[in-house]
Design an enzyme around this catalytic site. Structure first.
Site, PDB file in Angstrom:
ATOM      1  N   LYS A 180       0.856  -1.197   0.000  1.00  0.00           N
ATOM      2  CA  LYS A 180       0.000   0.000   0.000  1.00  0.00           C
ATOM      3  C   LYS A 180       0.886   1.240   0.000  1.00  0.00           C
ATOM      4  O   LYS A 180       1.575   1.517   0.975  1.00  0.00           O
ATOM      5  CB  LYS A 180      -0.892   0.039   1.253  1.00  0.00           C
ATOM      6  CG  LYS A 180      -1.925   1.154   1.162  1.00  0.00           C
ATOM      7  CD  LYS A 180      -2.407   1.670   2.503  1.00  0.00           C
ATOM      8  CE  LYS A 180      -1.613   2.818   3.026  1.00  0.00           C
ATOM      9  NZ  LYS A 180      -1.667   4.063   2.245  1.00  0.00           N
ATOM     10  N   GLU A 255      10.888   1.409   9.446  1.00  0.00           N
ATOM     11  CA  GLU A 255      11.793   2.529   9.161  1.00  0.00           C
ATOM     12  C   GLU A 255      11.015   3.780   9.533  1.00  0.00           C
ATOM     13  O   GLU A 255      10.118   4.192   8.808  1.00  0.00           O
ATOM     14  CB  GLU A 255      12.149   2.578   7.668  1.00  0.00           C
ATOM     15  CG  GLU A 255      12.823   1.340   7.135  1.00  0.00           C
ATOM     16  CD  GLU A 255      14.295   1.268   7.481  1.00  0.00           C
ATOM     17  OE1 GLU A 255      14.822   2.232   8.081  1.00  0.00           O
ATOM     18  OE2 GLU A 255      14.904   0.241   7.172  1.00  0.00           O
ATOM     19  N   CYS A 289      13.817  11.242   5.931  1.00  0.00           N
ATOM     20  CA  CYS A 289      13.969  10.835   7.327  1.00  0.00           C
ATOM     21  C   CYS A 289      15.411  10.938   7.793  1.00  0.00           C
ATOM     22  O   CYS A 289      15.681  10.970   8.977  1.00  0.00           O
ATOM     23  CB  CYS A 289      13.447   9.422   7.493  1.00  0.00           C
ATOM     24  SG  CYS A 289      14.162   8.348   6.282  1.00  0.00           S
ATOM     25  N   GLU A 386      11.217  16.317  14.784  1.00  0.00           N
ATOM     26  CA  GLU A 386      11.624  16.220  13.388  1.00  0.00           C
ATOM     27  C   GLU A 386      10.930  17.352  12.621  1.00  0.00           C
ATOM     28  O   GLU A 386       9.740  17.606  12.833  1.00  0.00           O
ATOM     29  CB  GLU A 386      11.140  14.859  12.881  1.00  0.00           C
ATOM     30  CG  GLU A 386      11.586  14.509  11.500  1.00  0.00           C
ATOM     31  CD  GLU A 386      11.048  13.142  11.076  1.00  0.00           C
ATOM     32  OE1 GLU A 386       9.961  12.744  11.530  1.00  0.00           O
ATOM     33  OE2 GLU A 386      11.731  12.482  10.288  1.00  0.00           O
TER      34      GLU A 386
END
Ligand code: NAP
Length: 487
Positions: A180, A255, A289, A386
């Site tokens: 997906k 991840e 990331c 982040e």
């Protein structure tokens, strides 16, 4: 849409070797983040339709795992060649739905293809072991077998590479895949499915479905036919999926988010550090990331590094990814823009100085000017969260241990970078950093040959390299007895 091969634009899901709208009841709209224009729509698969895709993968599994490694490798190799052949079109699709500059999109497609090539080769090197045993007349043999049907959920920031990095090792190991992609970037994944079909994967071996994340995710995590889930995305969603996989004790690879420190020591080559900073921070408009999120610079070279970084950042052109002069595309959506604006406002309130950027660009699309913040401190939001945007906050430090302590003061542990020319310092710092990946005198480290992944709340497992293949294999121990009869 200007594609050389129009067939690459797919608006249906790919299940059991067939293109389908599912029930066709609902569809998901995909918009260009640079203009807000509609790119197209894709099906909204329900839980039942997800289940059917998993059933198809399960039916395909026995034959796929029995296929000779040469045959699996050949099909993967063919997929790789088709991706390379069509990389310009795949890049156009990606820039349309994700916004990144076309040259960067081409680079991503080719880098993504390199994982397919790598795992086509690694498929032939799934070696087991034989071991001596203390008990007489017995031998230990260890086989490596495919784990089974795999589910994969991918994010929007690397719409092509995240697909190949998960699907290629799974398929090489002998596992069928139900994938997906992110709702904002499904067309890149569906185009890859079209090329996989052309490459000759048997029906059911590689399936791509689109639809509401939670509903599909629930089926993927609860369905006992799925033996492994591989997810790339936010830490919050990763934690939830891991919890949900516990019900059927699935293998998981996650991840997740990062909060990369980028430390510059006073003995660094400052020009090289600035080049590394540009590459690490501003690629994909800061939406990776492994993007440097905190620049931690030693006092003696703070001013020089900041001045050179600002000069380089001011040269970046912001705009449509289809404009050849542009290096900075839009952010993915309004929420991403809001987050960046809020972090910058918070930093300024707490005393940071905007050396360049610090504002939205234009009214259409989600553009934000590449920004450098001076005088960043630990109490700012940007020190903890982040950013996922083109903002470089610069902190300062005196002693090495202060830099390492600041770098490690986060629940994340994905990527870290540092610049130094002193080999003793390089070893000391590299070993002290609590991260899955450390870039030393480089701002880029992604490679199909290297184990990509994080520790702490940045995830579990690795992608790429021989370790990436192990994620899709189980060990089976055979104990052979009765071997003590003399010759
Ligand atoms: P996200 O919201 O976690 O979405 C990632 C994927 O998960 C998308 O396909 C999304 O589907 C799906 N998803 C969302 N909620 C779900 C649920 N309840 N159940 C199942 N699937 C669900 O993250 P994002 O905003 O797209 O991506 C940004 C984050 O990903 C950042 O934190 C970044 O650090 C991380 N990231 C990590 C890596 C890495 O390799 N470590 C790489 C890239 C990104 P929809 O799109 O349909 O919502």
């Amino acid at each position: 849409m200007n594609l050389r091969c129009q067939e690459l634009l797919r608006s249906q899901c790919f299940v059991d070797g067939t293109w389908t709208d599912g029930s066709g009841a609902d569809r998901i709209a995909v918009y260009n983040p640079a203009t807000g224009a509609l790119v197209g729509t894709v099906p909204a698969f329900s839980q039942k339709e997800t289940q059917k895709a998993i059933d198809a993968a399960s039916r395909a599994w026995p034959a796929w795992k029995r296929l000779s490694v040469d045959e699996r490798s050949r099909i993967l190799r063919c997929w790789y060649e088709l991706i390379v052949e069509h990389h310009l079109d795949l890049a156009v699709l990606m820039t349309l739905e994700q916004g990144k500059p076309l040259a960067e999109a081409q680079g991503e497609v080719l880098h993504g293809a390199s994982y397919v090539e790598w795992f086509a080769e690694e498929a032939k090197r799934i070696y087991g072991d034989t071991m001596p045993m203390a008990q007489k007349g017995k031998r230990i043999v260890v086989l490596k077998e495919p784990v089974g049907v795999c589910a994969a959920i991918t994010p929007w920031n690397f719409p092509s590479q995240m697909v190949t990095r998960k699907a290629a090792p799974a398929l090489a190991a002998g596992c069928p895949v139900v994938l997906k992609p992110a709702a904002r970037t499904p067309f890149s994944a569906l185009a890859l499915a079209f090329l996989a079909q052309k490459a000759g994967f048997p029906p059911g071996v590689f399936n791509v479905i689109t639809g509401p994340a939670q509903e599909i995710g629930q089926e993927m995590t609860a369905n006992p036919l799925i033996r492994k889930l591989s997810f790339t995305g936010s830490t919050a969603v990763g934690k939830r999926l891991m919890r949900d996989c516990a019900g059927t004790v699935k293998k998981v690879s996650l991840e997740l988010g990062g909060h990369a420190p980028f430390v510059v020591f006073d003995d660094a080559d400052v020009d090289a550090a600035v080049r590394g900073a540009m590459s690490s921070k501003y690629r994909n408009s800061g939406q990776t990331c492994v993007c440097a999120n905190r620049f931690i610079v030693q006092e003696g070279i703070y001013a020089e590094f900041a001045e050179k970084l600002v000069a380089a950042v001011q040269k970046l052109q912001v705009g449509s990814g289809f404009d050849q002069c542009v290096q900075q595309g839009p952010l993915i959506d309004q929420a991403a823009l809001d987050k960046v604006e809020a972090q910058v406002a918070d930093a300024v309130t707490l005393g940071a100085e905007i050396a360049c950027g610090g504002m939205r660009v234009g009214k259409a699309g989600y553009f934000y000017a590449p920004t450098v913040l001076l005088g960043a401190t630990k109490d700012m939001r940007i020190a903890r969260e982040e950013t996922f945007g083109p903002v470089a906050p610069i902190f300062s430090f005196k002693e090495d241990r202060d830099a390492v302590s600041l770098a490690n003061s986060t629940p994340y542990g994905l990527a870290a970078y540092f610049y130094s020319q002193n080999i003793n310092r390089i070893w000391r710092v590299a070993e002290a950093l609590e991260y899955g990946m450390v870039g030393i005198n480089t701002g880029r480290m992604s490679s199909e040959a290297a184990p990509f992944g994080g520790i702490k709340e940045s995830g579990i497992g690795r992608e790429g390299s021989k370790y990436g293949l192990e994620e899709y294999l189980e060990l089976k121990y055979l104990c052979l007895g009765g071997l003590d009869a003399p010759l």
